[in-house]
Design a protein around this motif. Structure first.
Motif, PDB file in Angstrom:
ATOM      1  N   ILE A   1       0.852  -1.185   0.000  1.00  0.00           N
ATOM      2  CA  ILE A   1       0.000   0.000   0.000  1.00  0.00           C
ATOM      3  C   ILE A   1       0.888   1.235   0.000  1.00  0.00           C
ATOM      4  O   ILE A   1       2.043   1.186   0.427  1.00  0.00           O
ATOM      5  CB  ILE A   1      -0.941   0.020   1.232  1.00  0.00           C
ATOM      6  CG1 ILE A   1      -0.145  -0.011   2.536  1.00  0.00           C
ATOM      7  CG2 ILE A   1      -1.931  -1.144   1.169  1.00  0.00           C
ATOM      8  CD1 ILE A   1      -1.015   0.094   3.775  1.00  0.00           C
ATOM      9  N   PRO A   2       0.381   2.366  -0.504  1.00  0.00           N
ATOM     10  CA  PRO A   2       1.217   3.570  -0.611  1.00  0.00           C
ATOM     11  C   PRO A   2       1.579   4.146   0.751  1.00  0.00           C
ATOM     12  O   PRO A   2       0.835   4.003   1.728  1.00  0.00           O
ATOM     13  CB  PRO A   2       0.345   4.540  -1.417  1.00  0.00           C
ATOM     14  CG  PRO A   2      -1.042   4.058  -1.229  1.00  0.00           C
ATOM     15  CD  PRO A   2      -0.957   2.573  -1.079  1.00  0.00           C
ATOM     16  N   ALA A   3       2.734   4.798   0.795  1.00  0.00           N
ATOM     17  CA  ALA A   3       3.218   5.410   2.032  1.00  0.00           C
ATOM     18  C   ALA A   3       3.791   6.781   1.726  1.00  0.00           C
ATOM     19  O   ALA A   3       4.369   7.012   0.655  1.00  0.00           O
ATOM     20  CB  ALA A   3       4.274   4.532   2.693  1.00  0.00           C
ATOM     21  N   ILE A   4       3.637   7.691   2.673  1.00  0.00           N
ATOM     22  CA  ILE A   4       4.235   9.021   2.589  1.00  0.00           C
ATOM     23  C   ILE A   4       5.090   9.228   3.833  1.00  0.00           C
ATOM     24  O   ILE A   4       4.659   8.934   4.958  1.00  0.00           O
ATOM     25  CB  ILE A   4       3.157  10.114   2.480  1.00  0.00           C
ATOM     26  CG1 ILE A   4       2.515  10.077   1.086  1.00  0.00           C
ATOM     27  CG2 ILE A   4       3.738  11.497   2.763  1.00  0.00           C
ATOM     28  CD1 ILE A   4       1.437  11.107   0.866  1.00  0.00           C
ATOM     29  N   LEU A   5       6.321   9.702   3.648  1.00  0.00           N
ATOM     30  CA  LEU A   5       7.215   9.963   4.769  1.00  0.00           C
ATOM     31  C   LEU A   5       6.873  11.314   5.397  1.00  0.00           C
ATOM     32  O   LEU A   5       6.595  12.287   4.695  1.00  0.00           O
ATOM     33  CB  LEU A   5       8.668   9.959   4.305  1.00  0.00           C
ATOM     34  CG  LEU A   5       9.181   8.661   3.670  1.00  0.00           C
ATOM     35  CD1 LEU A   5      10.659   8.795   3.327  1.00  0.00           C
ATOM     36  CD2 LEU A   5       8.966   7.460   4.597  1.00  0.00           C
ATOM     37  N   VAL A   6       6.925  11.364   6.732  1.00  0.00           N
ATOM     38  CA  VAL A   6       6.589  12.574   7.484  1.00  0.00           C
ATOM     39  C   VAL A   6       7.815  13.017   8.270  1.00  0.00           C
ATOM     40  O   VAL A   6       8.370  12.241   9.055  1.00  0.00           O
ATOM     41  CB  VAL A   6       5.410  12.313   8.439  1.00  0.00           C
ATOM     42  CG1 VAL A   6       5.024  13.598   9.173  1.00  0.00           C
ATOM     43  CG2 VAL A   6       4.217  11.747   7.681  1.00  0.00           C
TER      44      VAL A   6
ATOM     45  N   GLN B   1      12.910  12.340   4.587  1.00  0.00           N
ATOM     46  CA  GLN B   1      12.961  12.427   3.146  1.00  0.00           C
ATOM     47  C   GLN B   1      13.931  11.397   2.595  1.00  0.00           C
ATOM     48  O   GLN B   1      14.787  10.876   3.304  1.00  0.00           O
ATOM     49  CB  GLN B   1      13.377  13.828   2.681  1.00  0.00           C
ATOM     50  CG  GLN B   1      14.851  14.160   2.878  1.00  0.00           C
ATOM     51  CD  GLN B   1      15.210  15.495   2.265  1.00  0.00           C
ATOM     52  OE1 GLN B   1      14.808  16.534   2.778  1.00  0.00           O
ATOM     53  NE2 GLN B   1      15.950  15.475   1.174  1.00  0.00           N
ATOM     54  N   THR B   2      13.750  11.109   1.309  1.00  0.00           N
ATOM     55  CA  THR B   2      14.647  10.200   0.617  1.00  0.00           C
ATOM     56  C   THR B   2      15.600  11.017  -0.243  1.00  0.00           C
ATOM     57  O   THR B   2      15.495  12.237  -0.343  1.00  0.00           O
ATOM     58  CB  THR B   2      13.855   9.252  -0.291  1.00  0.00           C
ATOM     59  OG1 THR B   2      13.202  10.035  -1.305  1.00  0.00           O
ATOM     60  CG2 THR B   2      12.822   8.477   0.499  1.00  0.00           C
ATOM     61  N   ALA B   3      16.523  10.336  -0.893  1.00  0.00           N
ATOM     62  CA  ALA B   3      17.339  10.990  -1.914  1.00  0.00           C
ATOM     63  C   ALA B   3      16.435  11.382  -3.084  1.00  0.00           C
ATOM     64  O   ALA B   3      15.277  10.945  -3.166  1.00  0.00           O
ATOM     65  CB  ALA B   3      18.443  10.043  -2.383  1.00  0.00           C
ATOM     66  N   ASP B   4      16.955  12.214  -3.991  1.00  0.00           N
ATOM     67  CA  ASP B   4      16.140  12.670  -5.118  1.00  0.00           C
ATOM     68  C   ASP B   4      15.581  11.507  -5.921  1.00  0.00           C
ATOM     69  O   ASP B   4      14.465  11.563  -6.424  1.00  0.00           O
ATOM     70  CB  ASP B   4      16.966  13.584  -6.033  1.00  0.00           C
ATOM     71  CG  ASP B   4      17.289  14.909  -5.364  1.00  0.00           C
ATOM     72  OD1 ASP B   4      16.593  15.264  -4.398  1.00  0.00           O
ATOM     73  OD2 ASP B   4      18.227  15.580  -5.803  1.00  0.00           O
TER      74      ASP B   4
ATOM     75  N   GLU C   1       6.896   9.736  -1.731  1.00  0.00           N
ATOM     76  CA  GLU C   1       6.565  11.128  -1.458  1.00  0.00           C
ATOM     77  C   GLU C   1       6.898  11.444  -0.001  1.00  0.00           C
ATOM     78  O   GLU C   1       6.928  10.560   0.853  1.00  0.00           O
ATOM     79  CB  GLU C   1       5.081  11.378  -1.716  1.00  0.00           C
ATOM     80  CG  GLU C   1       4.676  11.123  -3.165  1.00  0.00           C
ATOM     81  CD  GLU C   1       3.240  11.513  -3.437  1.00  0.00           C
ATOM     82  OE1 GLU C   1       2.770  12.517  -2.859  1.00  0.00           O
ATOM     83  OE2 GLU C   1       2.578  10.822  -4.229  1.00  0.00           O
ATOM     84  N   TRP C   2       7.143  12.718   0.268  1.00  0.00           N
ATOM     85  CA  TRP C   2       7.410  13.117   1.639  1.00  0.00           C
ATOM     86  C   TRP C   2       7.006  14.559   1.875  1.00  0.00           C
ATOM     87  O   TRP C   2       6.889  15.355   0.940  1.00  0.00           O
ATOM     88  CB  TRP C   2       8.873  12.902   2.038  1.00  0.00           C
ATOM     89  CG  TRP C   2       9.933  13.411   1.097  1.00  0.00           C
ATOM     90  CD1 TRP C   2      10.654  12.675   0.201  1.00  0.00           C
ATOM     91  CD2 TRP C   2      10.422  14.758   0.984  1.00  0.00           C
ATOM     92  NE1 TRP C   2      11.550  13.480  -0.468  1.00  0.00           N
ATOM     93  CE2 TRP C   2      11.438  14.759  -0.007  1.00  0.00           C
ATOM     94  CE3 TRP C   2      10.102  15.958   1.616  1.00  0.00           C
ATOM     95  CZ2 TRP C   2      12.123  15.920  -0.379  1.00  0.00           C
ATOM     96  CZ3 TRP C   2      10.790  17.110   1.247  1.00  0.00           C
ATOM     97  CH2 TRP C   2      11.785  17.079   0.265  1.00  0.00           C
TER      98      TRP C   2
ATOM     99  N   PRO D   1       3.639  12.551  -8.291  1.00  0.00           N
ATOM    100  CA  PRO D   1       4.185  12.510  -6.927  1.00  0.00           C
ATOM    101  C   PRO D   1       4.542  13.907  -6.430  1.00  0.00           C
ATOM    102  O   PRO D   1       4.867  14.805  -7.209  1.00  0.00           O
ATOM    103  CB  PRO D   1       5.435  11.635  -7.074  1.00  0.00           C
ATOM    104  CG  PRO D   1       5.198  10.838  -8.310  1.00  0.00           C
ATOM    105  CD  PRO D   1       4.420  11.722  -9.223  1.00  0.00           C
ATOM    106  N   GLN D   2       4.475  14.070  -5.119  1.00  0.00           N
ATOM    107  CA  GLN D   2       4.773  15.365  -4.505  1.00  0.00           C
ATOM    108  C   GLN D   2       5.801  15.196  -3.395  1.00  0.00           C
ATOM    109  O   GLN D   2       5.787  14.197  -2.673  1.00  0.00           O
ATOM    110  CB  GLN D   2       3.498  15.988  -3.915  1.00  0.00           C
ATOM    111  CG  GLN D   2       2.414  16.264  -4.923  1.00  0.00           C
ATOM    112  CD  GLN D   2       1.180  16.842  -4.273  1.00  0.00           C
ATOM    113  OE1 GLN D   2       1.227  17.407  -3.183  1.00  0.00           O
ATOM    114  NE2 GLN D   2       0.050  16.707  -4.947  1.00  0.00           N
ATOM    115  N   ARG D   3       6.653  16.198  -3.268  1.00  0.00           N
ATOM    116  CA  ARG D   3       7.582  16.286  -2.145  1.00  0.00           C
ATOM    117  C   ARG D   3       7.561  17.725  -1.665  1.00  0.00           C
ATOM    118  O   ARG D   3       7.832  18.641  -2.429  1.00  0.00           O
ATOM    119  CB  ARG D   3       8.989  15.860  -2.574  1.00  0.00           C
ATOM    120  CG  ARG D   3       9.056  14.352  -2.873  1.00  0.00           C
ATOM    121  CD  ARG D   3      10.374  13.918  -3.436  1.00  0.00           C
ATOM    122  NE  ARG D   3      10.424  12.463  -3.540  1.00  0.00           N
ATOM    123  CZ  ARG D   3      11.442  11.791  -4.059  1.00  0.00           C
ATOM    124  NH1 ARG D   3      12.500  12.447  -4.526  1.00  0.00           N
ATOM    125  NH2 ARG D   3      11.415  10.473  -4.112  1.00  0.00           N
TER     126      ARG D   3
END
Length: 385
Positions: free
Chosen positions: A166-171, A174-177, A186-187, A347-349
């Motif tokens: 399932i999709p996940a968003i980091l809060v 952040q990840t590398a580019d 996304e984060w 996607p959004q960051r």
């Protein structure tokens, strides 16, 4: 009056959630429940219909009859008439994170989705355990995660999250580019580097030219603050030499000796101001300085980073406040948008800017040549950067 343009994404997400629950919606009912005009709802329906997310009918809208144009979310039978449920795993339920969770809960309530919260402990094994339990229960359709991404296993953790079912968003992470995962994660997080630069420029504008930075050892935020420190000092043409990574809160064993060592470095660098992360560390340093007869801000200006309890210091501490609640709200809104729109949505960051809360601990340095305002210590320790 509600600004329709400002809340268009939230309105349309709510519209899609109601549509998924009931199979059809009426313009009049939506206008009344959302507190906007019927014309606004018709425009929202037209915009969503143009993206193939719904079918316009007289007086309202229905789900698309062409399954080929239906987002991935609508193809999952288990989501049919039930509301969305989001899982959230945070590393702490006391310091910093309660406001992030509060913002997430506010957004979830506004959008009509459920939020299941689990606490972890800045430990990757525990992060995996809590995330795995949420997925195994088969009650959540998306995840908001703040995993420990320090150390050599960070890439493995990111890869694991990127391959979840399932999709996940980091809060506040952040990840590398670019990451080698099926979908680019996304984060959303606070722009801590810019927050630190706000503090540097505030002190600079008040006449300070020599100051130092004390970062809390082991905090994920410290790396971002160090970036902002070096960037701000380079832009202003001032020294970034006095950067110390030590924990000096009152509950840290030997904190007084550590503070003495930091101040010894400060004497040699002739500093007139300090930026300290986080509030408990800043308050501990302020207490020590006061005991030594150092007046804040006349002898030493101070700015803390986090603004959790900075107002309790004596004097009340000028502080940089990360937008914790806003980060939580945006994380929920981003995830709901991703679930509703599926792969149609890019996607959004997102970086959210902190704010500087000015109180009584920062000010203009003393006139004339710098002189140590605190007594000399014999053989004070020098702490490496």
């Amino acid at each position: 009056m509600v600004d329709d343009r400002l809340f268009a994404p939230q309105r349309r997400e709510r519209l899609m959630i109601e549509l998924r629950r009931r199979g059809a919606v009426r313009v009049r009912e939506l206008a009344e429940s959302l507190g906007v005009s019927e014309l606004t709802i018709r425009r929202d329906i037209a915009a969503l219909a143009g993206r193939g997310l719904l079918t316009r009918v007289h007086g309202g809208a229905t789900l698309p009859t062409n399954l080929g144009s239906t987002p991935v979310l609508h193809r999952r039978p288990r989501l049919g008439a039930a509301s969305l449920t989001i899982g959230m795993v945070v590393p702490s339920l006391d310091f910093y994170w309660p406001l992030v969770v509060s913002g997430a809960r506010t957004a979830a309530a506004a959008l009509g989705v459920n939020l299941q919260l689990r606490g972890s402990s800045y430990d990757q094994a525990e992060d995996r355990r809590q995330i795995g339990r949420l997925i195994a229960a088969q009650q959540v359709q998306g995840l908001l995660l703040a995993p420990n991404l320090d150390g050599e296993e960070a890439d493995e953790m990111i890869d694991w999250i990127g391959n979840l079912q399932i999709p996940a968003i980091l809060v506040e992470r952040q990840t590398a580019d670019w990451t080698p995962t099926p979908r680019q994660l996304e984060w959303v997080r606070s722009d801590h580097a810019l927050g630190l630069e706000l503090a540097v420029r505030h002190l600079y504008e008040h006449g300070h030219r020599r100051f130092g930075l004390v970062l809390s050892k082991g905090s994920p935020t410290s790396a971002h603050l160090a970036v902002g420190w070096r960037r701000a000092c380079a832009r202003l043409g001032i020294s970034d030499e006095l950067l110390v990574k030590e924990s000096v809160a009152l509950n840290v064993p030997g904190h007084r000796q550590i503070i003495e060592g930091i101040l010894e470095r400060g004497r040699r660098a002739k500093i007139t101001a300090l930026i300290v992360h986080s509030d408990p560390d800043a308050i501990s340093m302020a207490q020590y300085l006061t005991e030594q007869g150092v007046r804040i801000p006349k002898d030493m200006a101070m700015v803390s980073y986090d603004d959790e309890v900075a107002q309790l210091a004596e004097p009340a501490m000028t502080s940089v406040r990360p937008p914790k609640a806003r980060v939580g709200r945006l994380a929920v809104e981003m995830l709901v948008s991703q679930l509703v729109e599926g792969r149609r949505r890019p996607p959004q960051r997102v970086l959210v800017l902190p704010e500087l809360i000015i109180r009584n601990s920062s000010g203009v340095p003393r006139g004339g040549p710098w002189e140590p305002p605190f007594p000399e210590t014999a053989g004070g320790a020098c702490f490496p950067e």
